[in-house]
Design a protein around this motif. Structure first.
Motif, PDB file in Angstrom:
ATOM      1  N   PHE A   3       0.907  -0.826  -0.055  1.00  0.00           N
ATOM      2  CA  PHE A   3      -0.002   0.038  -0.016  1.00  0.00           C
ATOM      3  C   PHE A   3       1.035   1.200  -0.259  1.00  0.00           C
ATOM      4  O   PHE A   3       0.647   2.244  -1.399  1.00  0.00           O
ATOM      5  CB  PHE A   3      -1.289  -0.028   0.940  1.00  0.00           C
ATOM      6  N   LEU A   4       1.884   1.571   0.734  1.00  0.00           N
ATOM      7  CA  LEU A   4       2.633   2.378   1.254  1.00  0.00           C
ATOM      8  C   LEU A   4       3.752   2.462  -0.150  1.00  0.00           C
ATOM      9  O   LEU A   4       2.974   3.811  -0.966  1.00  0.00           O
ATOM     10  CB  LEU A   4       3.692   2.162   2.026  1.00  0.00           C
ATOM     11  N   ASN A   5       4.309   1.666  -0.423  1.00  0.00           N
ATOM     12  CA  ASN A   5       4.794   1.392  -1.979  1.00  0.00           C
ATOM     13  C   ASN A   5       3.873   2.375  -3.364  1.00  0.00           C
ATOM     14  O   ASN A   5       4.172   2.737  -3.954  1.00  0.00           O
ATOM     15  CB  ASN A   5       5.527   0.269  -2.417  1.00  0.00           C
ATOM     16  N   LYS A   6       2.171   1.835  -3.472  1.00  0.00           N
ATOM     17  CA  LYS A   6       1.724   1.754  -4.447  1.00  0.00           C
ATOM     18  C   LYS A   6       0.945   3.619  -4.459  1.00  0.00           C
ATOM     19  O   LYS A   6       1.136   4.266  -5.112  1.00  0.00           O
ATOM     20  CB  LYS A   6       0.742   1.411  -4.636  1.00  0.00           C
ATOM     21  N   LEU A   7       1.260   4.427  -3.485  1.00  0.00           N
ATOM     22  CA  LEU A   7       1.281   5.877  -2.200  1.00  0.00           C
ATOM     23  C   LEU A   7       2.080   6.363  -3.214  1.00  0.00           C
ATOM     24  O   LEU A   7       2.425   6.912  -3.341  1.00  0.00           O
ATOM     25  CB  LEU A   7       0.947   5.659  -1.232  1.00  0.00           C
ATOM     26  N   ILE A  45      -0.450   9.026   7.372  1.00  0.00           N
ATOM     27  CA  ILE A  45      -0.606   7.737   8.009  1.00  0.00           C
ATOM     28  C   ILE A  45       0.351   7.500   9.238  1.00  0.00           C
ATOM     29  O   ILE A  45       1.379   7.687   9.543  1.00  0.00           O
ATOM     30  CB  ILE A  45       0.401   6.819   6.946  1.00  0.00           C
ATOM     31  N   VAL A  46      -0.292   6.212  10.230  1.00  0.00           N
ATOM     32  CA  VAL A  46      -0.225   5.875  11.327  1.00  0.00           C
ATOM     33  C   VAL A  46       0.112   4.500  10.635  1.00  0.00           C
ATOM     34  O   VAL A  46      -0.483   3.982  10.936  1.00  0.00           O
ATOM     35  CB  VAL A  46      -1.069   6.572  12.686  1.00  0.00           C
ATOM     36  N   VAL A  47       1.133   4.344  10.963  1.00  0.00           N
ATOM     37  CA  VAL A  47       1.613   2.014  10.922  1.00  0.00           C
ATOM     38  C   VAL A  47       0.937   2.055  12.192  1.00  0.00           C
ATOM     39  O   VAL A  47       1.466   1.965  13.516  1.00  0.00           O
ATOM     40  CB  VAL A  47       3.202   2.223  10.653  1.00  0.00           C
ATOM     41  N   VAL A  48      -0.028   0.783  12.155  1.00  0.00           N
ATOM     42  CA  VAL A  48      -0.265   0.339  13.637  1.00  0.00           C
ATOM     43  C   VAL A  48      -0.173  -1.622  13.697  1.00  0.00           C
ATOM     44  O   VAL A  48      -1.514  -1.982  12.884  1.00  0.00           O
ATOM     45  CB  VAL A  48      -1.449   0.201  13.902  1.00  0.00           C
ATOM     46  N   THR A  49       0.725  -1.620  14.409  1.00  0.00           N
ATOM     47  CA  THR A  49       1.243  -3.367  13.996  1.00  0.00           C
ATOM     48  C   THR A  49       1.936  -4.103  15.625  1.00  0.00           C
ATOM     49  O   THR A  49       1.955  -2.638  16.186  1.00  0.00           O
ATOM     50  CB  THR A  49       2.071  -3.467  13.167  1.00  0.00           C
ATOM     51  N   SER A  50       1.778  -5.341  14.830  1.00  0.00           N
ATOM     52  CA  SER A  50       1.923  -5.961  16.514  1.00  0.00           C
ATOM     53  C   SER A  50       3.214  -5.931  16.360  1.00  0.00           C
ATOM     54  O   SER A  50       3.489  -6.706  17.467  1.00  0.00           O
ATOM     55  CB  SER A  50       1.265  -7.470  16.318  1.00  0.00           C
ATOM     56  N   SER A  51       3.551  -5.841  15.104  1.00  0.00           N
ATOM     57  CA  SER A  51       5.138  -6.170  14.709  1.00  0.00           C
ATOM     58  C   SER A  51       5.911  -5.472  15.994  1.00  0.00           C
ATOM     59  O   SER A  51       5.887  -4.301  16.027  1.00  0.00           O
ATOM     60  CB  SER A  51       5.915  -5.562  13.434  1.00  0.00           C
ATOM     61  N   ILE A  52       7.361  -6.649  16.724  1.00  0.00           N
ATOM     62  CA  ILE A  52       8.071  -5.994  16.920  1.00  0.00           C
ATOM     63  C   ILE A  52       9.850  -5.686  16.712  1.00  0.00           C
ATOM     64  O   ILE A  52      10.261  -5.247  17.186  1.00  0.00           O
ATOM     65  CB  ILE A  52       8.473  -6.487  18.653  1.00  0.00           C
ATOM     66  N   TYR A  85       9.917  -0.344  12.192  1.00  0.00           N
ATOM     67  CA  TYR A  85      10.257   0.743  12.185  1.00  0.00           C
ATOM     68  C   TYR A  85      11.374   1.935  11.625  1.00  0.00           C
ATOM     69  O   TYR A  85      10.573   2.926  11.403  1.00  0.00           O
ATOM     70  CB  TYR A  85      10.406   0.725  13.594  1.00  0.00           C
ATOM     71  N   LEU A  86      11.829   0.875  11.216  1.00  0.00           N
ATOM     72  CA  LEU A  86      13.224   2.322  10.643  1.00  0.00           C
ATOM     73  C   LEU A  86      12.279   2.008   9.146  1.00  0.00           C
ATOM     74  O   LEU A  86      12.435   3.352   8.544  1.00  0.00           O
ATOM     75  CB  LEU A  86      14.691   1.533  10.566  1.00  0.00           C
ATOM     76  N   LYS A  87      11.865   0.677   8.731  1.00  0.00           N
ATOM     77  CA  LYS A  87      11.264   0.897   7.123  1.00  0.00           C
ATOM     78  C   LYS A  87      10.319   1.794   6.986  1.00  0.00           C
ATOM     79  O   LYS A  87      10.534   3.052   6.100  1.00  0.00           O
ATOM     80  CB  LYS A  87      11.468  -0.435   6.611  1.00  0.00           C
ATOM     81  N   ALA A  88       9.503   1.777   7.930  1.00  0.00           N
ATOM     82  CA  ALA A  88       8.307   3.189   8.464  1.00  0.00           C
ATOM     83  C   ALA A  88       8.457   4.366   7.901  1.00  0.00           C
ATOM     84  O   ALA A  88       8.268   5.504   7.228  1.00  0.00           O
ATOM     85  CB  ALA A  88       7.137   2.908   9.649  1.00  0.00           C
ATOM     86  N   GLN A  89       9.470   4.836   8.700  1.00  0.00           N
ATOM     87  CA  GLN A  89      10.096   6.357   8.628  1.00  0.00           C
ATOM     88  C   GLN A  89      10.989   6.350   6.789  1.00  0.00           C
ATOM     89  O   GLN A  89      10.712   7.313   6.796  1.00  0.00           O
ATOM     90  CB  GLN A  89      11.837   6.083   9.116  1.00  0.00           C
ATOM     91  N   THR A  90      10.987   5.668   6.076  1.00  0.00           N
ATOM     92  CA  THR A  90      11.447   5.864   4.787  1.00  0.00           C
ATOM     93  C   THR A  90      10.159   6.155   4.430  1.00  0.00           C
ATOM     94  O   THR A  90      10.657   7.158   3.251  1.00  0.00           O
ATOM     95  CB  THR A  90      12.187   4.960   4.127  1.00  0.00           C
ATOM     96  N   TYR A  91       8.982   6.279   4.850  1.00  0.00           N
ATOM     97  CA  TYR A  91       8.047   7.255   3.610  1.00  0.00           C
ATOM     98  C   TYR A  91       7.618   8.240   4.353  1.00  0.00           C
ATOM     99  O   TYR A  91       7.058   8.482   5.219  1.00  0.00           O
ATOM    100  CB  TYR A  91       6.641   5.732   4.040  1.00  0.00           C
ATOM    101  N   ASP A  92       7.777   9.014   3.527  1.00  0.00           N
ATOM    102  CA  ASP A  92       7.419  10.345   3.705  1.00  0.00           C
ATOM    103  C   ASP A  92       5.583  10.889   4.392  1.00  0.00           C
ATOM    104  O   ASP A  92       5.439  11.450   5.660  1.00  0.00           O
ATOM    105  CB  ASP A  92       6.440  11.234   2.835  1.00  0.00           C
ATOM    106  N   GLN A  93       4.377   9.894   3.561  1.00  0.00           N
ATOM    107  CA  GLN A  93       3.735   9.874   4.850  1.00  0.00           C
ATOM    108  C   GLN A  93       3.111  10.017   5.736  1.00  0.00           C
ATOM    109  O   GLN A  93       2.143  10.063   6.782  1.00  0.00           O
ATOM    110  CB  GLN A  93       2.218   9.243   3.633  1.00  0.00           C
ATOM    111  N   VAL A  94       4.243   8.707   6.394  1.00  0.00           N
ATOM    112  CA  VAL A  94       3.803   8.339   8.226  1.00  0.00           C
ATOM    113  C   VAL A  94       4.498   8.703   8.426  1.00  0.00           C
ATOM    114  O   VAL A  94       5.057   9.571   8.865  1.00  0.00           O
ATOM    115  CB  VAL A  94       4.770   6.854   7.306  1.00  0.00           C
TER     116      VAL A  94
END
Length: 151
Positions: A77-81, A92-99, A104-113
């Motif tokens: 989804f993030l890549n398509k945006l 965008i707020v990433v909400v995940t159960s991932s620890i 976290y670091l990868k999410a920071q590379t997207y401008d909309q996050v």
């Protein structure tokens, strides 16, 4: 005469394949005084389709996005945006159960996050989001209008 309508409004989407989680998030948002009832999407494709149908330059979307979903996951989804940015402002707020710290670091590379929260969405995380620069204007509007009328 001022033009009324959707200009300046924030639309909220909760994107998660787990219906129990979407209900929890919807209730957390409501109890945190986010008066914008969320649109519920159960995968990234539904969210992308919704964005495309409602894409206008005067629109603002706050999306609570799960990463692990069938059909179209959060990363895709993030890549398509990123490849095809909408006219609307998307936060965008990433909400995940991932620890996994890498998520976290990868999410920071997207401008909309604008934020990264652990599941389930907590009132503390929502409070932080409401204070973030790109979206706080939508939550402080009543306060600012009151200050203006007091001058």
């Amino acid at each position: 005469m001022l033009k009324s309508g959707n200009a300046g409004q924030l639309e909220v989407l909760v994107v998660d394949d787990d219906k129990v989680v979407t209900l929890l998030h919807k209730n957390s948002l409501k109890s945190s005084h986010i008066e914008h009832p969320p649109v519920l999407c159960y995968n990234g494709k539904e969210a992308l389709d919704y964005l495309q149908k409602n894409d206008r330059s005067d629109k603002h979307f706050l999306i609570f996005l799960d990463l692990n979903m069938p059909v179209l996951d959060g990363w895709k989804f993030l890549n398509k945006l990123k490849k095809n940015p909408p006219q609307a402002q998307v936060y965008i707020v990433v909400v995940t159960s991932s620890i996994n710290q890498q998520d976290y670091l990868k999410a920071q590379t997207y401008d909309q996050v604008i934020q990264f929260c652990r599941k389930p969405l907590s009132s503390q995380c929502i409070l932080k989001i409401k204070k973030l620069e790109p979206v706080r204007q939508f939550f402080l509007r009543g306060v600012e209008e009151t200050k203006e009328t007091e001058k």
